[in-house]
Design a protein around this motif. Structure first.
Motif, PDB file in Angstrom:
ATOM      1  N   ARG A   6     -18.774  14.324  57.025  1.00  0.00           N
ATOM      2  CA  ARG A   6     -18.088  14.373  58.319  1.00  0.00           C
ATOM      3  C   ARG A   6     -16.968  13.338  58.415  1.00  0.00           C
ATOM      4  O   ARG A   6     -16.188  13.361  59.372  1.00  0.00           O
ATOM      5  N   THR A   7     -16.886  12.412  57.460  1.00  0.00           N
ATOM      6  CA  THR A   7     -15.861  11.368  57.511  1.00  0.00           C
ATOM      7  C   THR A   7     -14.890  11.448  56.338  1.00  0.00           C
ATOM      8  O   THR A   7     -14.127  10.521  56.099  1.00  0.00           O
ATOM      9  N   CYS A  47     -15.422   6.561  62.488  1.00  0.00           N
ATOM     10  CA  CYS A  47     -15.754   7.402  63.636  1.00  0.00           C
ATOM     11  C   CYS A  47     -15.224   8.816  63.388  1.00  0.00           C
ATOM     12  O   CYS A  47     -14.150   9.004  62.806  1.00  0.00           O
ATOM     13  N   THR A  48     -15.963   9.823  63.813  1.00  0.00           N
ATOM     14  CA  THR A  48     -15.588  11.217  63.560  1.00  0.00           C
ATOM     15  C   THR A  48     -14.683  11.801  64.644  1.00  0.00           C
ATOM     16  O   THR A  48     -14.416  12.996  64.631  1.00  0.00           O
ATOM     17  N   SER A  49     -14.208  10.970  65.563  1.00  0.00           N
ATOM     18  CA  SER A  49     -13.340  11.453  66.638  1.00  0.00           C
ATOM     19  C   SER A  49     -12.083  12.123  66.081  1.00  0.00           C
ATOM     20  O   SER A  49     -11.334  11.516  65.300  1.00  0.00           O
ATOM     21  N   GLN A  50     -11.829  13.362  66.484  1.00  0.00           N
ATOM     22  CA  GLN A  50     -10.648  14.089  66.025  1.00  0.00           C
ATOM     23  C   GLN A  50      -9.374  13.465  66.580  1.00  0.00           C
ATOM     24  O   GLN A  50      -8.317  13.502  65.940  1.00  0.00           O
ATOM     25  N   GLN A  58     -11.216  11.028  57.315  1.00  0.00           N
ATOM     26  CA  GLN A  58     -10.954   9.665  57.776  1.00  0.00           C
ATOM     27  C   GLN A  58     -10.839   8.701  56.597  1.00  0.00           C
ATOM     28  O   GLN A  58      -9.956   7.835  56.567  1.00  0.00           O
TER      29      GLN A  58
END
Length: 296
Positions: A144-145, A31-34, A148
């Motif tokens: 984008r990941t 998930c890309t949640s900061q 992560q």
């Protein structure tokens, strides 16, 4: 591990469940949640996966093969990525417009241009169409990941399992299997059960006939259970979703089924006289796994 697979309760005001990995089965990406990144939750996830593997626990199934490849050092430019790896369906549809040779309408070109501009890429032309498709897809899945994945790798390394994984590539699919490869078959469960002995013992709560009847109900339950029910039963019985050796079955006095996960012991009451009542109560108890730690 169930939390990593299906999300956990974290109230940020706009959601009830937070997912560390999102997307469709066998194409899950971080998930890309900061917030999750800043909280080092992917570091924790790496530790959890490593320790679960070391102790024979459940694996993290369904992760995108592209993510797994990059996790273990492959270059994003050399990794095979599919459109199914993109978890955002709206962006996936926009990227798919570039796949093939169909002429784009002005509206479709505008949608592609907006997405490309957001990610600092040029607009689509007849010459760069295939290149842009590849770059947009790579950024949507891996670009984008990137942080992560690096954080997740650090967590794995902290479990001291990294050397094994880098030297024995054949171990990686065991740690990150496809979802279809981790299905639990009824016979897999039945083979691990220590059934009550069919002997007469004055210390037993019920006679042989009763113990055989309840054991038969359990066999029927396992043989006819759905995949989710079978997983739930094993988790209720042992504490996780992997059938363990020496899963003990006891027929005891009581009102509802109970389990002692530490001893891998399932305790079934002997008062049932039909399968319907037995199945209904066992399903109800299995449904308490996430809140009752295997006890009712």
């Amino acid at each position: 591990m169930n939390t990593l697979q299906h999300g956990f309760q974290l109230n940020y005001g706009n959601t009830d469940v937070m997912l560390l990995f999102e997307g469709q089965p066998d194409h899950l990406v971080p998930c890309t949640s900061q917030i999750l990144l800043d909280s080092d939750l992917f570091l924790v996830a790496g530790r959890m996966v490593g320790h679960s593997f070391l102790h024979g626990g459940p694996a993290l199934a369904g992760i995108s093969e592209a993510v797994v490849d990059v996790l273990f050092g492959a270059s994003p430019d050399m990794t095979t990525i599919t459109v199914e790896d993109c978890p955002d369906l709206e962006r996936r549809q926009t990227i798919q417009l570039l796949d093939g040779n169909k002429d784009l309408s002005e509206e479709e070109k505008d949608a592609v241009w907006k997405l490309a501009d957001m990610w600092d890429l040029p607009g689509v032309t007849s010459d760069n169409r295939k290149w842009l498709f590849s770059r947009l897809l790579q950024h949507a899945v891996l670009g984008r990941t990137d942080k992560q994945i690096k954080q997740f790798r650090r967590g794995l390394k902290e479990t001291c399992i990294w050397q094994l994984l880098t030297e024995r590539k054949d171990v990686i699919p065991l740690m990150f299997p496809r979802e279809r490869d981790v299905e639990i078959k009824p016979q897999m469960v039945l083979d691990q059960i220590l059934w009550p002995l069919e002997t007469t013992n004055e210390d037993e709560d019920y006679p042989v006939e009763t113990r055989c009847r309840i054991a038969g109900y359990l066999r029927e339950f396992i043989a006819t259970a759905s995949q989710s029910s079978l997983r739930g039963l094993v988790q209720f019985w042992t504490g996780w979703e992997v059938p363990s050796s020496d899963m003990q079955l006891e027929i005891v006095q009581g009102s509802l089924p109970k389990a002692s996960t530490c001893f891998k012991s399932l305790r079934l009451p002997g008062h049932y006289t039909n399968f319907k009542d037995f199945s209904q109560d066992l399903n109800a108890c299995v449904a308490t796994c996430d809140t009752g730690f295997g006890l009712v």
